[in-house]
Design an enzyme around this catalytic site. Structure first.
Site, PDB file in Angstrom:
ATOM      1  N   TYR A 160       0.857  -1.191   0.000  1.00  0.00           N
ATOM      2  CA  TYR A 160       0.000   0.000   0.000  1.00  0.00           C
ATOM      3  C   TYR A 160       0.885   1.229   0.000  1.00  0.00           C
ATOM      4  CZ  TYR A 160      -3.464   3.452   1.544  1.00  0.00           C
ATOM      5  OH  TYR A 160      -4.280   4.549   1.636  1.00  0.00           O
TER       6      TYR A 160
ATOM      7  N   ASP B 132       9.272   2.767  -0.192  1.00  0.00           N
ATOM      8  CA  ASP B 132       8.222   3.435   0.571  1.00  0.00           C
ATOM      9  C   ASP B 132       8.349   2.994   2.027  1.00  0.00           C
ATOM     10  OD1 ASP B 132       6.026   4.476   1.748  1.00  0.00           O
ATOM     11  OD2 ASP B 132       4.548   3.501   0.439  1.00  0.00           O
TER      12      ASP B 132
ATOM     13  N   LYS C 138       4.355   8.839   9.045  1.00  0.00           N
ATOM     14  CA  LYS C 138       4.085   8.254  10.367  1.00  0.00           C
ATOM     15  C   LYS C 138       5.074   8.676  11.457  1.00  0.00           C
ATOM     16  CE  LYS C 138       1.051   4.891   8.346  1.00  0.00           C
ATOM     17  NZ  LYS C 138       1.077   4.058   7.174  1.00  0.00           N
TER      18      LYS C 138
HETATM   19  C1  LIG Z   1       0.422   4.540   5.788  1.00  0.00           C
HETATM   20  C2  LIG Z   1       1.155   4.320   4.534  1.00  0.00           C
HETATM   21  C3  LIG Z   1       1.032   5.186   3.437  1.00  0.00           C
HETATM   22  C4  LIG Z   1       0.031   6.303   3.404  1.00  0.00           C
HETATM   23  O1  LIG Z   1       0.260   7.261   4.374  1.00  0.00           O
HETATM   24  P1  LIG Z   1      -0.950   8.269   4.770  1.00  0.00           P
HETATM   25  O2  LIG Z   1      -0.310   9.197   5.735  1.00  0.00           O
HETATM   26  O3  LIG Z   1      -2.015   7.384   5.355  1.00  0.00           O
HETATM   27  O4  LIG Z   1      -1.391   8.925   3.529  1.00  0.00           O
HETATM   28  C5  LIG Z   1       1.849   4.996   2.342  1.00  0.00           C
HETATM   29  N1  LIG Z   1       2.732   3.992   2.314  1.00  0.00           N
HETATM   30  C6  LIG Z   1       2.870   3.119   3.340  1.00  0.00           C
HETATM   31  C7  LIG Z   1       3.889   2.047   3.254  1.00  0.00           C
HETATM   32  C8  LIG Z   1       2.081   3.253   4.480  1.00  0.00           C
HETATM   33  O5  LIG Z   1       2.190   2.358   5.454  1.00  0.00           O
END
Ligand SMILES: *Cc1c(COP(=O)(O)O)cnc(C)c1O
Length: 433
Positions: free
Chosen positions: A144, A239, A267
């Site tokens: 994701y 990512d 995060k």
């Molecule tokens: C949480 C997450 C996102 C998206 O981040 P948001 O702040 O929710 O837009 C993208 N990539 C990864 C790997 C994530 O865990």
């Protein structure tokens, strides 16, 4: 456990907020339940609006690596709020946070701050396309990368939880620019490059997948991606919105000794406030406006509250933090496995430092198709039993659990006692069916 107030609040929220939530996975749809409304968090403990107490394994989906209400972060936010909340002009805090990140992640020379992980990956993709002058993107099923158009095909997290393979509202041409391949499968990536040697702008990957449950990379997978992207002049994007500063001091890239061209973060680097970031070599990053022509902007980007919180967070993490997290997670997971074995319940636990996932199936779990073998009925029953005993796990069989530095042995033992009862309940369920 009574949750009358939560029920009431959810009913009211549903009238004016779609599904009653501002992010789908919160809705408890996949576990056939209703979300809990919280009002208080301290260390590993949450309290809901009905006064129930829970041990938290969601940690705001990752950022709460020190537990809730971590004093240095709270103090930093309070101090900054008393001075000024934002100007839409530069502050020293932005440079300070960028420095802290760059010191720790050797592949980043320049960093830009944004407001969410979605923004970070979306901007990284635009940068990769602009830099290479190519259109195609490779992503992996079950990974994701936020909810931007090009990155939603076979995505993990809420998409997986709600069983939505592809979202309506995305133009066909955009969807067609994304090639979705199996995680941990280098041959598939090789084949894609053979097919489109001149057209692939970037490979984007969660170096440790966390959004289809926790799946570490197989040996050689990330190195292989590095070689294939370098040979074919494509950009490698790690990512690390979830794993950044969650799995090791220098991030997954030092753990596996592979340097990506672009890293996306979020995060943890916002200390729990909204944030995102993307960074890489100066050569690549200087393609962005105002130096280069690739446009990217944000009114509240790098705002003083998020940066203050992130700085306090990063300053208090050190290499010992990750040793502790690994030990705590290792203890919890091996004990859980033991309890499941004792009850002859088939589970496979994957973990990486402070992340873990319990899959209700045989292992190994190495990609999306393995994840789908999980017995979701067993998970549901386990989830609700744990919840009713005050253990708050992610409300989906396809998410990672997070342990914080405030989860001490006592807290973990309390969790394990609940797990014994939960697994015993599953034995009865299995016998009944
Ligand atoms: C949480 C997450 C996102 C998206 O981040 P948001 O702040 O929710 O837009 C993208 N990539 C990864 C790997 C994530 O865990």
């Amino acid at each position: 456990m009574q949750r009358q107030k939560s029920k009431k609040l959810f009913a009211k929220a549903k009238e004016i907020i779609p599904g009653g939530v501002n992010s789908p996975v919160r809705a408890f749809k996949n576990v056939a339940g209703e979300p809990i409304f919280f009002q208080d968090g301290s260390g590993p403990i949450l309290q809901d609006v009905d006064g129930n107490r829970y041990i938290d394994y969601v940690g705001s989906w990752g950022p709460m690596i020190f537990g809730h209400s971590y004093k240095p972060v709270i103090k930093a936010i309070q101090k900054q709020a008393n001075i000024a909340i934002g100007f839409g002009a530069p502050t020293e805090l932005e440079t300070e946070l960028a420095e802290l990140v760059i010191e720790r992640l050797p592949s980043i020379e320049k960093l830009r701050l944004v407001n969410s992980g979605t923004e970070a990956t979306m901007s990284a993709i635009r940068l990769a396309r602009g830099h290479t002058n190519r259109d195609l993107i490779i992503k992996f099923a079950g990974c994701y990368h936020g909810h931007s158009d090009g990155l939603l095909s076979d995505a993990g997290s809420g998409m997986l939880t709600l069983g939505i393979p592809n979202s309506p509202g995305i133009p066909t041409q955009v969807a067609e620019s994304t090639l979705t391949l199996p995680f941990n499968d280098l041959t598939a990536v090789q084949q894609a490059f053979d097919l489109y040697p001149q057209d692939i702008a970037a490979v984007i990957v969660e170096p440790i997948a966390g959004n289809m449950g926790c799946i570490p990379p197989k040996e050689g997978f990330l190195q292989g991606l590095r070689e294939l992207t370098s040979t074919n002049k494509a950009v490698l994007i790690f990512d690390k919105v979830m794993t950044g500063f969650r799995v090791s001091w220098g991030g997954a890239q030092t753990l596996y000794d592979v340097k990506p061209d672009i890293t996306t973060l979020g995060k943890i680097i916002g200390g729990g406030l909204p944030v995102g970031a993307f960074g890489g070599s100066s050569e690549i990053m200087d393609n962005i406006a105002p130096v280069g022509e690739i446009y990217q902007a944000g009114t509240l980007s790098g705002n003083p509250l998020s940066t203050s919180a992130g700085i306090a967070m990063l300053k208090n993490l050190n290499s010992a933090s990750y040793v502790t997290l690994t030990e705590l997670t290792g203890y919890l997971c091996s004990e859980l496995q033991q309890i499941a074995d004792n009850h002859e319940i088939n589970i496979t636990i994957n973990r990486a430092c402070g992340m873990f996932s319990i899959f209700f199936s045989d292992g190994p779990i190495e990609q999306y198709s393995d994840v789908m073998k999980s017995d979701t009925a067993l998970f549901n029953s386990f989830f609700h039993s744990m919840l009713n005993q005050g253990i708050y796990l992610a409300p989906s069989p396809f998410e990672s659990g997070f342990i914080s530095l405030s989860h001490n042995k006592e807290i973990l033992k309390e969790t394990l006692r609940a797990a014994k009862t939960a697994f015993a309940g599953l034995v009865k369920l299995q016998k009944a069916t």
